[in-house]
Design an enzyme around this catalytic site. Sequence first.
Site, short mmCIF file in Angstrom:
data_model
loop_
_atom_site.label_atom_id
_atom_site.label_comp_id
_atom_site.label_asym_id
_atom_site.label_seq_id
_atom_site.Cartn_x
_atom_site.Cartn_y
_atom_site.Cartn_z
N LYS A 82 0.86 -1.18 0.00
CA LYS A 82 0.00 0.00 0.00
C LYS A 82 0.90 1.22 0.00
CE LYS A 82 -4.55 0.81 0.47
NZ LYS A 82 -5.72 0.01 0.12
N GLY A 183 -24.91 3.02 5.02
CA GLY A 183 -24.10 3.69 4.00
C GLY A 183 -24.61 3.34 2.62
N GLY A 185 -23.77 4.49 -0.37
CA GLY A 185 -22.86 5.12 -1.33
C GLY A 185 -22.64 4.23 -2.54
N VAL A 187 -21.00 1.49 -2.99
CA VAL A 187 -21.17 0.05 -2.77
C VAL A 187 -22.55 -0.24 -2.16
CG1 VAL A 187 -20.26 -2.00 -1.60
CG2 VAL A 187 -18.69 -0.28 -2.49
P1 NAD Z 1 -18.94 6.07 -0.45
O1 NAD Z 1 -18.21 7.24 0.07
O2 NAD Z 1 -19.44 6.09 -1.87
O3 NAD Z 1 -20.23 5.79 0.47
C1 NAD Z 1 -20.21 5.82 1.87
C2 NAD Z 1 -21.60 6.21 2.36
O4 NAD Z 1 -21.60 6.08 3.80
C3 NAD Z 1 -21.98 7.65 2.06
O5 NAD Z 1 -23.30 7.70 1.51
C4 NAD Z 1 -21.88 8.35 3.43
O6 NAD Z 1 -22.82 9.43 3.57
C5 NAD Z 1 -22.22 7.20 4.36
N1 NAD Z 1 -21.71 7.37 5.73
C6 NAD Z 1 -20.53 7.90 6.13
N2 NAD Z 1 -20.42 7.84 7.48
C7 NAD Z 1 -21.55 7.26 7.92
C8 NAD Z 1 -22.03 6.91 9.21
N3 NAD Z 1 -21.32 7.16 10.31
N4 NAD Z 1 -23.25 6.29 9.31
C9 NAD Z 1 -23.97 6.05 8.21
N5 NAD Z 1 -23.58 6.36 6.96
C10 NAD Z 1 -22.38 6.97 6.82
O7 NAD Z 1 -17.99 4.82 -0.19
P2 NAD Z 1 -18.03 3.40 -0.93
O8 NAD Z 1 -17.09 3.39 -2.09
O9 NAD Z 1 -19.44 2.97 -1.10
O10 NAD Z 1 -17.33 2.48 0.19
C11 NAD Z 1 -18.03 2.13 1.37
C12 NAD Z 1 -17.12 1.35 2.29
O11 NAD Z 1 -16.65 0.17 1.62
C13 NAD Z 1 -15.85 2.12 2.72
O12 NAD Z 1 -15.51 1.73 4.03
C14 NAD Z 1 -14.80 1.61 1.74
O13 NAD Z 1 -13.50 1.71 2.30
C15 NAD Z 1 -15.22 0.15 1.61
N6 NAD Z 1 -14.74 -0.46 0.37
C16 NAD Z 1 -15.12 0.07 -0.83
C17 NAD Z 1 -14.67 -0.53 -2.01
C18 NAD Z 1 -15.08 0.02 -3.36
O14 NAD Z 1 -14.91 -0.70 -4.37
N7 NAD Z 1 -15.64 1.22 -3.45
C19 NAD Z 1 -13.86 -1.69 -1.97
C20 NAD Z 1 -13.51 -2.24 -0.71
C21 NAD Z 1 -13.97 -1.60 0.45
#
Ligand code: NAD
Length: 357
Positions: A82, A183, A185, A187
């Site tokens: 990383k 969340g 977002g 995912v």
């Molecule tokens: P994102 O930023 O698109 O979505 C995150 C969502 O969570 C947002 O809508 C935000 O408003 C909400 N949020 C933040 N804090 C919060 C809380 N305390 N309570 C409730 N909701 C809250 O992120 P993403 O890409 O969807 O990723 C989500 C998680 O999955 C992260 O932890 C990320 O590290 C992990 N992840 C993502 C991927 C990927 O391919 N995007 C891969 C592996 C892991």
Amino acid sequence: MSNGISRRIEAFDGVGVITRYDRPTGTWIFICIHDDTLGSTTGGTRMRQYPEPADGLTDAMRLARGMTHKWAALGLPFGGAKAVLATSRPLVGEERTGLLERYGRLIESLGGIFATGEDLGTTPEDFAIITGQTSFVHGIHPETREKIDPGPFTARGVFHGMQAAVGEVFDGGLEGRTVMVQGAGHVGGRLVDLLHEAGASVLVTDIDGDAAESAAARVGGATVPAEDAYATDCDVYAPCAIGATLNAETIPLLRCRLVAGSANNQLAEPEDADRLHDRGIIYAPDYIINAGGALAFALLIGGETESEVLFTRMTDIGETVAEVLREAARSDESPVTAAGRRVERTLQEARGASQDD
Ligand code: NAD
């Protein structure tokens, strides 16, 4: 180099750390190579300000170790690494471009021992700049040269992982099960749709009320206020927002049988795995169930470009989750322990095989 940095590098349990101080921007670059037993190392690049540069180094080491686990748990031929760009201030415009170009050349100079992609704080636009300097960037479609969004693959992987875990815990499918997605977002939003298609009833919670409302409305689900997320009755809690939501405070509140979601580093501390186990709550280890994006990128590097095939292969995540949960159930232990053993086994076998050569 400050004492804090050199001491931490000496204590690192990995292969080594490449450090560079980028004088024009005052940025410390840390590329942590954790374990290259299974192949050349790969992991994302995070850019952010830390209280001290040494904190960025610690973050990079922890994340690199996590990548070793992710690749090994899925039996993929990559090592864990990383990178962190610990900036001294927010960087925009020419300053940012300059840093990214120099970073790209640094990666190129490593000759392929490390390849990278986006992580927190780096964007597709940043990677368009980095890709101008090095070919060691993952997640690029080999024919169209487009940067692939890992989110849909991650969501599909979580879906299959959850489906498999539900099968182990409830002896049935997702139909009729209540899943709380925290969340909505990249995912979580997609996961909501997949769960609805599979007949689950979905609860959505998000600190962004509009995001929760619109995801819930799409599937006829209900929203739950962010502060009530843990104490709400459901079959499955899917953390898809931030890390460390499973901790000494929240675990006693949970009213679910299963935790299965995409967030990284869901456990605040290692003891939380036992806290969940003691409460009879089954936990699908985060680095396995959220590995869909990593798996898709690995398949792309291996030459697989058909998106239908890539999505179909996300069932691998389901199979791996089921194997880990079964092993944990047989030994009456936390799935985290069973997953750790699986990682060690894979690494030991690879080390044994390389000694035999
Ligand atoms: P994102 O930023 O698109 O979505 C995150 C969502 O969570 C947002 O809508 C935000 O408003 C909400 N949020 C933040 N804090 C919060 C809380 N305390 N309570 C409730 N909701 C809250 O992120 P993403 O890409 O969807 O990723 C989500 C998680 O999955 C992260 O932890 C990320 O590290 C992990 N992840 C993502 C991927 C990927 O391919 N995007 C891969 C592996 C892991």
